[in-house]
Design a protein around this motif. Structure first.
Motif, mmCIF file in Angstrom:
data_model
loop_
_atom_site.group_PDB
_atom_site.id
_atom_site.type_symbol
_atom_site.label_atom_id
_atom_site.label_comp_id
_atom_site.label_asym_id
_atom_site.label_seq_id
_atom_site.Cartn_x
_atom_site.Cartn_y
_atom_site.Cartn_z
ATOM 1 N N UNK A 150 0.857 -1.175 0.000
ATOM 2 C CA UNK A 150 0.000 0.000 0.000
ATOM 3 C C UNK A 150 0.901 1.236 0.000
ATOM 4 N N UNK A 151 0.328 2.374 -0.364
ATOM 5 C CA UNK A 151 1.106 3.606 -0.438
ATOM 6 C C UNK A 151 1.311 4.208 0.944
ATOM 7 N N UNK A 152 2.508 4.785 1.152
ATOM 8 C CA UNK A 152 2.758 5.665 2.286
ATOM 9 C C UNK A 152 2.468 7.089 1.819
ATOM 10 N N UNK A 153 1.804 7.887 2.657
ATOM 11 C CA UNK A 153 1.410 9.228 2.242
ATOM 12 C C UNK A 153 2.095 10.277 3.101
ATOM 13 N N UNK A 154 2.282 11.462 2.518
ATOM 14 C CA UNK A 154 2.843 12.596 3.220
ATOM 15 C C UNK A 154 1.761 13.430 3.872
ATOM 16 N N UNK A 155 2.132 14.570 4.478
ATOM 17 C CA UNK A 155 1.134 15.429 5.147
ATOM 18 C C UNK A 155 0.048 15.914 4.205
ATOM 19 N N UNK A 156 0.373 16.043 2.900
ATOM 20 C CA UNK A 156 -0.622 16.518 1.941
ATOM 21 C C UNK A 156 -1.484 15.395 1.377
ATOM 22 N N UNK A 157 -1.301 14.169 1.896
ATOM 23 C CA UNK A 157 -2.101 13.054 1.418
ATOM 24 C C UNK A 157 -1.609 12.424 0.141
ATOM 25 N N UNK A 158 -0.507 12.917 -0.436
ATOM 26 C CA UNK A 158 0.031 12.365 -1.673
ATOM 27 C C UNK A 158 1.002 11.226 -1.366
ATOM 28 N N UNK A 159 1.104 10.227 -2.296
ATOM 29 C CA UNK A 159 2.011 9.102 -2.037
ATOM 30 C C UNK A 159 3.475 9.537 -2.019
ATOM 31 N N UNK A 160 4.203 9.098 -0.989
ATOM 32 C CA UNK A 160 5.635 9.400 -0.876
ATOM 33 C C UNK A 160 6.471 8.127 -0.905
ATOM 34 N N UNK A 161 5.836 6.985 -0.837
ATOM 35 C CA UNK A 161 6.574 5.728 -0.839
ATOM 36 C C UNK A 161 5.615 4.556 -0.790
ATOM 37 N N UNK A 162 6.180 3.363 -0.637
ATOM 38 C CA UNK A 162 5.394 2.131 -0.602
ATOM 39 C C UNK A 162 5.839 1.299 0.589
ATOM 40 N N UNK A 163 4.896 0.719 1.309
ATOM 41 C CA UNK A 163 5.197 -0.231 2.372
ATOM 42 C C UNK A 163 4.622 -1.578 1.954
ATOM 43 N N UNK A 164 5.396 -2.618 2.163
ATOM 44 C CA UNK A 164 4.953 -3.932 1.738
ATOM 45 C C UNK A 164 5.273 -5.006 2.761
ATOM 46 N N UNK A 165 4.509 -6.081 2.699
ATOM 47 C CA UNK A 165 4.747 -7.264 3.532
ATOM 48 C C UNK A 165 4.901 -8.445 2.577
ATOM 49 N N UNK A 166 6.037 -9.132 2.670
ATOM 50 C CA UNK A 166 6.342 -10.247 1.776
ATOM 51 C C UNK A 166 6.267 -11.561 2.552
ATOM 52 N N UNK A 167 5.506 -12.508 2.029
ATOM 53 C CA UNK A 167 5.334 -13.818 2.672
ATOM 54 C C UNK A 167 5.770 -14.918 1.700
ATOM 55 N N UNK A 168 6.559 -15.852 2.211
ATOM 56 C CA UNK A 168 7.038 -16.961 1.384
ATOM 57 C C UNK A 168 5.885 -17.942 1.155
ATOM 58 N N UNK A 169 5.561 -18.175 -0.132
ATOM 59 C CA UNK A 169 4.468 -19.100 -0.462
ATOM 60 C C UNK A 169 4.984 -20.242 -1.338
ATOM 61 N N UNK A 170 6.282 -20.548 -1.210
ATOM 62 C CA UNK A 170 6.872 -21.597 -2.048
ATOM 63 C C UNK A 170 6.145 -22.924 -1.852
#
Length: 565
Positions: free
Chosen positions: A244-264
């Motif tokens: 999902x997007x990380x947002x700044x004070x103005x509500x605009x996207x400034x980065x991405x945060x992710x969770x990675x799970x091994x599904x091998x």
């Protein structure tokens, strides 16, 4: 200010000056409450016992300086200190501000009038500072909880900036991929994913950014996708990534945060199930192959039988329609020929020569009509059978049209008709079958002459660009009923406006359309806004010689010579 009252602690050893300042403040704002402390020690006790919004302290006090109270206001919550001094010099002001005072005022009557504004400004700054410190404390607590969670889960938590450069990776990345968090952060996305997964990740991100432009509220919606990721030892494994997007004070996207799970393991299980399902399907197909083949043969035979019956029905219907039309069209001129031949034989010895001449003229006219019908039928049959494909050659259409206009000279002169040719160019070259195109334009011009009022004007317009030739023939008659603009192109169809016997065989426009289709063009009819009909066709200047007899057959929409008034 929780109760709506501004509580001010004034530290002043001079009672008269303290009263003067209190009156100046409280008279300007009924919400202000001033509490006096004569010494630093008394002020410290007040600050320890109560919550004040502002400290207004004299610079020089019996037991110290007012700036000594600044440290005492740092806990439990920030409280601004405004220093009062009898000195108004710049050096004193600078020293006071360096000590951490929010502001300072000079002890004189002129300054007291602006004291209220100074107090309000200091309180506003205090509000902003309190809010910022609360936010900082909340952020620190949140970061502490986040890092505690990130460092104790088996899934990998990571962040990137909007350029997809990693800015954080949780310690669990080492167990999953063999990289330390520092090594994982230093990797590019190209080094992290296989080429196919890299393309997919970029495509999903681009799609999400486009969605944000349409639906800004979707910025909080997570995106889940399966990707193939590289390990440090060179192997790969499958992971499920939720971002999902990380947002700044103005509500605009400034980065991405992710969770990675091994599904091998899950992928391996899915592949095993897929292989088992495939083998099962193969066995089922082997067992049912003979039945399917029998069913296919049966369906094919049924379809062929139904198709044959349909073709037979259509052929029979076409035959019946053709015979009905032919019997009518042939019977009319034959009946006229036989009738007047009989009259002539009976009255050959008694009738005057003028009457006998009229009989022969009627016989000749009916014979010519019958001949035209037979010729049109032969032309139509050859076109439908594809036995007369276009013989292309470069032709000047302007010359061709001019010759046809001259051909109608005597006919139009008898009726005072005017035939004009409009072409913006001196030459109009196109690769066409000259003979067949002559037949088309002659048919259209014949219609226009037949159904134009005496003294009317017939226009032949010629236009062309690099690819297409456009030809139209217009008259000043009554036009064609709108409902018949398409149907008049049918075989043996004449317009309902034909009430004066001027109609032809009913095949001319059908032949025209087939010739135009053979040239890769189209033909249509329209009514002019000012009255009269307009017949137009377009053909390519350099046609592709690829039409087949099937493409020119009965399934194509055809037209008919229509009497237009």
């Amino acid at each position: 200010m929780a109760d709506g009252v501004v509580h001010i602690l004034m530290v002043e050893d001079d009672p008269s000056h303290a009263e003067l300042v209190s009156n100046a403040l409280e008279s300007r704002d009924a919400r202000i409450r001033v509490t006096r402390a004569p010494t630093l020690e008394a002020a410290r006790r007040e600050l320890a016992q109560g919550q004040y919004d502002l400290v207004l302290a004299d610079l020089f006090l019996p037991d110290g300086q007012g700036t000594d109270l600044i440290e005492a206001t740092e806990t439990p919550m920030v409280c601004p200190v405004v220093i009062m001094t009898a000195r108004g010099d710049e050096q004193t002001a600078l020293a006071v501000m360096k000590a951490g005072a929010a502001d300072y005022v000079t002890k004189n009557l002129n300054e007291l009038s602006g004291l209220h504004r100074t107090v309000q400004r200091a309180i506003r700054e205090r509000k902003h500072l309190v809010a910022r410190r609360r936010a900082e404390e909340s952020l620190r607590e949140s970061e502490q909880r986040y890092r505690l969670l990130a460092e104790n889960v088996t899934d990998v938590i990571w962040t990137t900036n909007m350029d997809l450069q990693f800015t954080y990776s949780s310690p669990s990345v080492e167990a999953m991929r063999g990289y330390t968090p520092e090594e994982a952060v230093a990797l590019s996305l190209e080094q992290t994913l296989t080429p196919v997964s890299l393309v997919r990740a970029h495509r999903v991100l681009a799609g999400k950014i486009e969605e944000l432009k349409r639906r800004p509220e979707s910025i909080s919606e997570p995106v889940t996708l399966e990707l193939e990721q590289r390990r440090k030892d060179g192997s790969t494994h499958w992971v499920e990534v939720q971002t999902r997007f990380l947002t700044g004070p103005d509500g605009q996207p400034v980065g991405i945060i992710g969770v990675t799970r091994d599904i091998t393991r899950r992928k391996e299980t899915e592949e095993q199930l897929a292989r088992y399902s495939e083998r099962l399907e193969e066995r089922v197909e082997e067992r049912t192959a003979e039945l399917l083949e029998v069913n296919r043969r049966l369906r094919r035979e049924i379809a062929e039988r139904e198709r044959a019956e349909e073709l037979a029905d259509r052929a029979n219907e076409a035959k019946n329609q053709f015979l009905a039309n032919m019997s009518h069209e042939l019977r009319t001129p034959l009946h006229s020929i036989l009738s007047f031949a009989t009259f002539g034989m009976r009255k050959a010895h008694t009738a005057d020569p003028a009457t006998i001449a009229e009989y022969f003229e009627t016989i000749e006219r009916s014979g010519n009509m019958l001949l035209d019908l037979v010729n049109d039928l032969l032309d139509l049959a050859r076109l439908e059978a594809g036995r007369t494909p276009p013989e292309y050659q470069e032709t000047d259409l302007l010359i061709l049209v001019g010759r046809l206009a001259d051909e109608f000279g005597s006919l139009v002169a008898d009726r005072n008709l005017i035939v004009r040719v409009d072409c913006p160019e001196n030459r109009l070259l196109a690769t066409i079958d000259s003979a067949k195109m002559t037949q088309v334009i002659r048919n259209l011009l014949t219609n226009a002459v037949k159904f134009s009022p005496d003294g009317g004007e017939i226009m032949i317009h010629l236009r062309a660009d690099a690819q297409t030739v456009h030809v139209s023939v217009t008259d000043e008659g009554h036009g064609v009923p709108p409902a018949e603009l398409e149907s008049i192109f049918g075989e043996f169809v004449q317009s309902s406006m034909t009430t004066n016997g001027a109609g032809g065989t009913g095949l001319g426009l059908a032949i025209c359309r087939k010739i135009i289709l053979a040239h890769g063009g189209r033909i249509w009819a329209a009514n002019r806004p000012t009255g009269g009909a307009e017949f137009c066709f377009e053909i390519p200047r350099q046609p592709e010689i690829s039409e087949t007899a099937d493409e020119l057959g009965a399934d194509n929409p055809v037209g008919d010579e229509a009497p237009v008034a």
